[in-house]
Design a protein around this motif. Sequence first.
Motif, PDB file in Angstrom:
ATOM      1  N   GLN A   1       0.831  -1.210   0.000  1.00 50.50           N
ATOM      2  CA  GLN A   1       0.000   0.000   0.000  1.00 50.50           C
ATOM      3  C   GLN A   1       0.864   1.258   0.000  1.00 50.50           C
TER       4      GLN A   1
ATOM      5  N   TRP B   1       9.307   4.969  -4.541  1.00 50.32           N
ATOM      6  CA  TRP B   1       8.651   3.662  -4.630  1.00 50.32           C
ATOM      7  C   TRP B   1       9.639   2.563  -4.995  1.00 50.32           C
TER       8      TRP B   1
ATOM      9  N   LEU C   1       2.306   1.749  -3.522  1.00 50.61           N
ATOM     10  CA  LEU C   1       1.301   2.275  -4.448  1.00 50.61           C
ATOM     11  C   LEU C   1       1.041   3.762  -4.201  1.00 50.61           C
ATOM     12  N   ALA C   2       1.030   4.168  -2.929  1.00 53.11           N
ATOM     13  CA  ALA C   2       0.834   5.585  -2.606  1.00 53.11           C
ATOM     14  C   ALA C   2       2.003   6.425  -3.109  1.00 53.11           C
ATOM     15  N   LYS C   3       3.222   5.922  -2.943  1.00 58.71           N
ATOM     16  CA  LYS C   3       4.412   6.663  -3.416  1.00 58.71           C
ATOM     17  C   LYS C   3       4.401   6.758  -4.933  1.00 58.71           C
ATOM     18  N   MET C   4       3.957   5.692  -5.604  1.00 57.76           N
ATOM     19  CA  MET C   4       3.865   5.716  -7.064  1.00 57.76           C
ATOM     20  C   MET C   4       2.824   6.737  -7.515  1.00 57.76           C
ATOM     21  N   LYS C   5       1.689   6.727  -6.844  1.00 60.45           N
ATOM     22  CA  LYS C   5       0.577   7.611  -7.217  1.00 60.45           C
ATOM     23  C   LYS C   5       0.972   9.079  -7.105  1.00 60.45           C
ATOM     24  N   HIS C   6       1.693   9.410  -6.031  1.00 62.19           N
ATOM     25  CA  HIS C   6       2.044  10.804  -5.787  1.00 62.19           C
ATOM     26  C   HIS C   6       3.361  11.211  -6.454  1.00 62.19           C
TER      27      HIS C   6
END
Length: 193
Positions: free
Chosen positions: A131, A151, A134-139
């Motif tokens: 999780q 990420w 995925l958050a680091k990738m998204k931002h």
Amino acid sequence: MYRFMMRLARFMAALGGAVLTFLILLTCVSIAGRLLNGILHSDAVQSVAPGFANWAIGIGIGPVNGDFELVEAGVAFAIFAFLPLCQITAGHASVDVFASMFPKGVNRFLRMVTEIVFAAVLVLIAVQLAQGMLAKMKHGETSFLLQFPVWWAYGASLLAATVAALVGLYMAAIRTYEFFTRRIVIWDGVEAE
């Protein structure tokens, strides 16, 4: 299955050891560069050999840029990479002051429960790392100095944590089987006959 899990655990430990060795060398080079840079900037060296000092500083003698970021990411990976071997060989630290007085059946039960809890924690850690990744990738978060995507570090740690979780689940299944059948499948030196 045991041979596969042991090979996988040993491979991860070797990979973690290689990363840790690289980080140690990187840290040594960075510290030496920082020390030399300080010496080259000193009044003594600047007064005796200013041309050499400025040339050496100009070619980049100094600390490794972003060494702290690399060490942070690499050590996280190395820790997770060592967990599978530690799990499959029962290499975790344990305090068994009272357990040695319990009957074998109680000790097998405690061992089973410990392996199940450990497996659950390893799975939880892997899920949380996924999780977080995925958050680091998204931002699109990047490191401060080297500007590499954060990420990447999460992904490397997730890979090692996933292997640790798989080995943990395998060992939980083995210890559960051992408890219910009263047979030891994997001897690791913890339980003596």
